[in-house]
Design a protein around this motif. Sequence first.
Motif, mmCIF file in Angstrom:
data_model
loop_
_atom_site.group_PDB
_atom_site.id
_atom_site.type_symbol
_atom_site.label_atom_id
_atom_site.label_comp_id
_atom_site.label_asym_id
_atom_site.label_seq_id
_atom_site.Cartn_x
_atom_site.Cartn_y
_atom_site.Cartn_z
ATOM 1 N N GLU A 1 0.835 -1.289 0.087
ATOM 2 C CA GLU A 1 0.088 -0.167 0.007
ATOM 3 C C GLU A 1 0.946 1.178 -0.084
ATOM 4 O OE1 GLU A 1 -3.756 2.036 2.581
ATOM 5 O OE2 GLU A 1 -3.027 0.049 2.995
ATOM 6 N N THR A 2 1.780 1.290 0.927
ATOM 7 C CA THR A 2 2.808 2.380 0.742
ATOM 8 C C THR A 2 3.552 2.679 -0.598
ATOM 9 O OG1 THR A 2 3.290 2.105 3.410
ATOM 10 C CG2 THR A 2 4.998 3.395 1.839
ATOM 11 N N ALA A 3 3.779 1.635 -1.309
ATOM 12 C CA ALA A 3 4.578 1.837 -2.602
ATOM 13 C C ALA A 3 3.346 2.191 -3.550
ATOM 14 C CB ALA A 3 5.017 0.437 -2.925
ATOM 15 N N PHE A 4 2.312 1.810 -3.512
ATOM 16 C CA PHE A 4 1.276 2.248 -4.250
ATOM 17 C C PHE A 4 0.853 3.652 -4.244
ATOM 18 C CE2 PHE A 4 -3.393 2.987 -4.729
ATOM 19 C CZ PHE A 4 -3.498 2.737 -6.038
ATOM 20 N N ASN A 5 0.683 3.993 -2.907
ATOM 21 C CA ASN A 5 0.300 5.201 -2.649
ATOM 22 C C ASN A 5 1.452 6.452 -3.354
ATOM 23 O OD1 ASN A 5 -2.165 4.868 -1.547
ATOM 24 N ND2 ASN A 5 -1.142 4.706 0.673
ATOM 25 N N ALA A 6 2.693 5.804 -3.122
ATOM 26 C CA ALA A 6 4.089 6.877 -3.395
ATOM 27 C C ALA A 6 4.017 6.913 -5.022
ATOM 28 C CB ALA A 6 5.074 6.118 -3.197
ATOM 29 N N VAL A 7 3.784 5.721 -5.609
ATOM 30 C CA VAL A 7 3.463 5.936 -7.192
ATOM 31 C C VAL A 7 2.312 6.726 -7.778
ATOM 32 C CG1 VAL A 7 3.223 4.806 -9.347
ATOM 33 C CG2 VAL A 7 4.610 3.732 -7.659
ATOM 34 N N CYS A 8 1.335 6.534 -7.089
ATOM 35 C CA CYS A 8 0.126 7.430 -7.303
ATOM 36 C C CYS A 8 0.277 8.880 -7.199
ATOM 37 C CB CYS A 8 -1.290 6.937 -6.683
ATOM 38 S SG CYS A 8 -1.835 5.258 -6.978
ATOM 39 N N LEU A 9 0.986 9.331 -6.046
ATOM 40 C CA LEU A 9 1.173 10.641 -5.846
ATOM 41 C C LEU A 9 2.070 11.134 -6.690
ATOM 42 C CD1 LEU A 9 1.043 10.652 -1.918
ATOM 43 C CD2 LEU A 9 -0.757 11.613 -3.241
ATOM 44 N N ARG A 10 3.035 10.417 -7.116
ATOM 45 C CA ARG A 10 4.021 10.848 -7.927
ATOM 46 C C ARG A 10 3.512 11.206 -9.386
ATOM 47 N NH1 ARG A 10 8.190 6.595 -8.213
ATOM 48 N NH2 ARG A 10 7.149 6.023 -10.531
ATOM 49 N N GLU A 11 2.517 10.270 -9.676
ATOM 50 C CA GLU A 11 1.972 10.443 -10.965
ATOM 51 C C GLU A 11 0.498 11.621 -10.882
ATOM 52 O OE1 GLU A 11 2.426 8.704 -14.134
ATOM 53 O OE2 GLU A 11 4.350 8.339 -13.234
ATOM 54 N N HIS A 12 0.565 12.287 -9.969
ATOM 55 C CA HIS A 12 -0.510 13.388 -9.730
ATOM 56 C C HIS A 12 -1.720 13.019 -9.799
ATOM 57 C CE1 HIS A 12 3.043 15.601 -10.578
ATOM 58 N NE2 HIS A 12 3.330 15.311 -11.760
#
Length: 281
Positions: free
Chosen positions: A78-89
């Motif tokens: 979940e942490t990795a998923f959230n990080a990528v999503c936020l980086r992808e705006h």
Amino acid sequence: MSVFLTLTEGADFMEEANVLACRLSQRLKTKIQGLTAMPDPTGSLLMTGSGIGLYMPNSGVVMSSIQDAQRNTCEKLETAFNAVCLREHIEPKMMSVRHIVGVPEQEFAGAALLSAGLVFPHDCGRASGPYGVAFEHTLMSKRQPVIIAGTDKDPNLSTIVIAWDGSPEAARAVALHERVICSADRVVIAQNGDKLNLEDKHAPESSERIREWLEVRGMATTVRQFSGSVADGLLKLTKDEGAGILVAGAFGHSRVEEMIFGGVSRSLLRAEDGPALAIAH
């Protein structure tokens, strides 16, 4: 209707799949949801005794350690998923994670029903573990459309290639991935010229059929032909066109028959630097 991403433990290309799912959800103007699926440890049983055998639940200590391990894995995913999503705006309100207690084979197939897209990481297209089985079950047994992400860290979804040969599998892949196809700015129809009957414009494999289908939906289309190996030709054409997704029908049989996919499908799934595959059977 969301884009679902299977969060699979140990996948080498999980981040690439996450980026693809994010960009697809943005094009579709829909939410993205990460999914984990892990079996209920309380359902685990040990067999002991001699002769008839006696089934007893695992001890509380073992059960607790399994639950802790699953919880830690889910948190990392979940942490990795959230990080990528936020980086992808991706806006926080447009992203979420759902942790499911269940077998991936069953739960991921259920998520494919009426979804905007179900994305598996590249590894699942050639793996034999629980996530590979879940991919195969969803595609071949449940006959749901799936998207296997490629290995590209920066996929371009403005152009999509459709592998068109007029077969029922190709038509089914196009129909079931309609929203994904129509999210592109441009669609390229790829055909193997060696297998075409150019004199019959009404033949099933004629590009006129798929062009009319696309034009009704307001899609700009281009027809490209190639020759020789189907898999090699599709991979080269997709790369030359800069397309991030290849839509294709999946062929093959069950594991019992020792052939999961036909030669073309197998080659596309195992390509090291191929595009994402939006497939159906």
